[in-house]
Motif scaffolding. Structure first.
Motif, PDB file in Angstrom:
ATOM      1  N   LYS A 175       0.801  -1.226   0.000  1.00  0.00           N
ATOM      2  CA  LYS A 175       0.000   0.000   0.000  1.00  0.00           C
ATOM      3  C   LYS A 175       0.833   1.276   0.000  1.00  0.00           C
ATOM      4  CE  LYS A 175      -3.921  -2.067   2.447  1.00  0.00           C
ATOM      5  NZ  LYS A 175      -4.704  -2.070   3.720  1.00  0.00           N
ATOM      6  N   LEU A 176       2.037   1.220   0.595  1.00  0.00           N
ATOM      7  CA  LEU A 176       2.784   2.446   0.845  1.00  0.00           C
ATOM      8  C   LEU A 176       4.115   2.514   0.106  1.00  0.00           C
ATOM      9  CD1 LEU A 176       2.212   2.589   4.714  1.00  0.00           C
ATOM     10  CD2 LEU A 176       0.891   3.739   2.946  1.00  0.00           C
ATOM     11  N   GLY A 177       4.599   1.376  -0.410  1.00  0.00           N
ATOM     12  CA  GLY A 177       5.858   1.390  -1.140  1.00  0.00           C
ATOM     13  C   GLY A 177       7.034   0.910  -0.310  1.00  0.00           C
ATOM     14  N   ASP A 178       8.246   1.154  -0.831  1.00  0.00           N
ATOM     15  CA  ASP A 178       9.463   0.637  -0.204  1.00  0.00           C
ATOM     16  C   ASP A 178       9.800   1.315   1.108  1.00  0.00           C
ATOM     17  OD1 ASP A 178       9.871  -1.154  -2.240  1.00  0.00           O
ATOM     18  OD2 ASP A 178      11.287   0.114  -3.338  1.00  0.00           O
ATOM     19  N   THR A 179       9.343   2.530   1.290  1.00  0.00           N
ATOM     20  CA  THR A 179       9.668   3.290   2.495  1.00  0.00           C
ATOM     21  C   THR A 179       8.385   3.799   3.130  1.00  0.00           C
ATOM     22  OG1 THR A 179      11.753   3.995   1.480  1.00  0.00           O
ATOM     23  CG2 THR A 179      11.020   5.205   3.420  1.00  0.00           C
ATOM     24  N   PHE A 180       8.224   3.544   4.403  1.00  0.00           N
ATOM     25  CA  PHE A 180       7.003   3.978   5.096  1.00  0.00           C
ATOM     26  C   PHE A 180       7.320   4.188   6.574  1.00  0.00           C
ATOM     27  CE2 PHE A 180       7.141  -0.630   4.658  1.00  0.00           C
ATOM     28  CZ  PHE A 180       7.003  -1.078   5.965  1.00  0.00           C
TER      29      PHE A 180
END
Length: 453
Positions: A42-47
């Protein structure tokens, strides 16, 4: 899922899940891999995540370039979470908690005991302990292998640290350490520790009597070792640490030694035992891997075994996080995070990137036969100056255990389904302990015949 605004830092951090800190903490505590995968999707590689007990979010990374930028800056410090879980048990002088020049000085002093010829000299001890353990296993009866791996690795670390594994003092220490780990293992205990830390509580208070008795035993061992007149001839780690000197000529204090011993005794056996339990879970569910592993071991070739261990640590890293508090801004591939931010690689996410590892969820040891893992895409032991001091020793011990068990036993998993991930202290552990059945057990090999071959 808007970007998180961190009031304390007055900056915009990467986005966080659209659920409360309580739900994030519960998901992390009881369904960690599903939570991480959901965040990545849902948020990608970095969250960012918000856990109970912490004032600011924790930023999680999985991009090797960002991990490299994080780990190659030596001035970064430790995030606050380590103190919550570790300091009451291992002590404030533990290598796991020291920072800056103090950390580097202690690391330099302790490193030789876990590498090179000194490490390899421990092989007969490990061999003897593994053989005795295998001889005790029932044939035809199901039992969880994780506790048996814990028994092996605890015995190894006791022998390696103190030079002996017998005597009333060490018997009591063995019992106390086992009970302490068992009683603090549940995710509920960890969750309670997070919640109470915010309000100045101490979840470890009920273990004070046990910790005090452990301290008494450790200080007694330190005193006994200091009184020996043959320390230079001894090959145990405690003797080496007593003899070691910092650059200013001073040695470790008793408090220093106690905290390093506690760190070695707990971290030095629990993580290796868990890594072994995961390796057996994976190997015993993949018949082709098991056949090739046994065949190469019979030929005296351990390359495939090394690759198997590397692949197991990739798919099932034991420690999920190894973070830093930024001392300087972090800039990498479009990512910018300011000094003061708490940042950690999400190790399992870094290990399951399709752009680095084709078929990332498949158990394929052969992927590591020709090329070793990328430094910042394979980080089961953390990285840089805070890389696990005993990482090389853990892999060394795993090779001996795996070799002996697979050549001496016909071992099968009771349940063909993969083990689910559970939380045990700060580790990701097999929830059911990896139940297995030994259908046949072969006698221990003669050492002189093995060496002659």
């Amino acid at each position: 899922m808007l970007a998180v605004v961190c009031d304390a830092l007055r900056v915009t951090l990467p986005p966080e899940p659209a659920i409360s800190p309580l739900r994030q903490t519960l998901s992390w505590s009881f369904r960690p891999l599903a939570f991480l995968e959901d965040c990545r999707r849902k948020l990608g590689d970095t969250f960012s995540v918000r856990f109970l007990g912490f004032q600011t979010p924790m930023v999680m990374l999985s991009d090797p370039a960002a991990i490299k930028a994080l780990y190659t800056e030596r001035e970064h410090g430790l995030p606050p979470g380590r103190n919550v879980f570790l300091e009451p048990v291992v002590g404030s002088r533990s290598l796991l908690l020291l920072e800056g020049a103090d950390h580097l000085a202690h690391r330099k002093l302790m490193l030789p005991a876990f590498h090179g010829e000194r490490m390899r000299s421990y092989e007969p001890i490990v061999q003897e302990i593994v053989d005795a353990e295998i001889d005790s296993w029932p044939v035809g009866e199901e039992f969880p292998i994780h506790p048996r791996m814990q028994a092996i690795t605890l015995e190894v670390i006791l022998r390696v640290v103190f030079g002996v594994g017998e005597g009333p003092r060490l018997e009591r220490l063995r019992e106390l350490l086992t009970n302490l780990l068992s009683e603090t293992a549940s995710p509920a205990t960890q969750l309670f520790a997070l919640a109470t830390s915010r309000f100045g509580g101490n979840v470890w208070g009920r273990f004070e009597e046990r910790l005090a008795e452990i301290d008494e035993l450790l200080y007694a061992e330190i005193a006994d070792h200091r009184a020996k007149d043959d320390l230079e001839q001894r090959d145990d780690i405690l003797s080496a640490l007593i003899l070691a000197r910092f650059d200013d000529g001073e040695g470790m204090t008793d408090t220093d030694l106690r905290d390093q011993l506690m760190t070695l005794l707990l971290a030095g056996h629990e993580t290796t035992a868990t890594a072994l339990a995961w390796t057996f879970d994976l190997v015993l569910r993949h018949a082709a891997v098991l056949r090739r592993l046994r065949s190469t071991l019979e030929q005296g070739d351990d390359d495939y075994m090394r690759a198997t261990i590397t692949e197991s640590l990739r798919l099932r890293p034991v420690v999920p996080l190894a973070g830093r508090r930024l001392a300087k801004d972090l800039v990498a591939d479009g990512l910018e995070l300011p000094a003061g931010t708490d940042v950690t690689p999400a190790i399992w996410l870094a290990h399951t990137r399709a752009d680095v590892y084709p078929e990332p969820f498949a158990f394929r040891p052969e992927r590591f036969l020709e090329d070793g893992p990328d430094t910042y895409a394979w980080i089961p032991f953390g990285g840089s100056i805070r890389r696990c001091l005993g990482g090389a020793f853990a892999e060394f011990e795993m090779r001996i255990v795996l070799r002996e068990v697979l050549t001496r036993c016909e071992l099968h998993k009771s349940d063909p389904m993969p083990e689910r991930v559970g939380r045990r202290n700060i580790t990701f552990s097999p929830r059911k302990g990896t139940p297995v059945i030994v259908t046949a057990r072969h006698p221990a090999r003669e050492r002189d015949l093995v060496e002659a071959a």
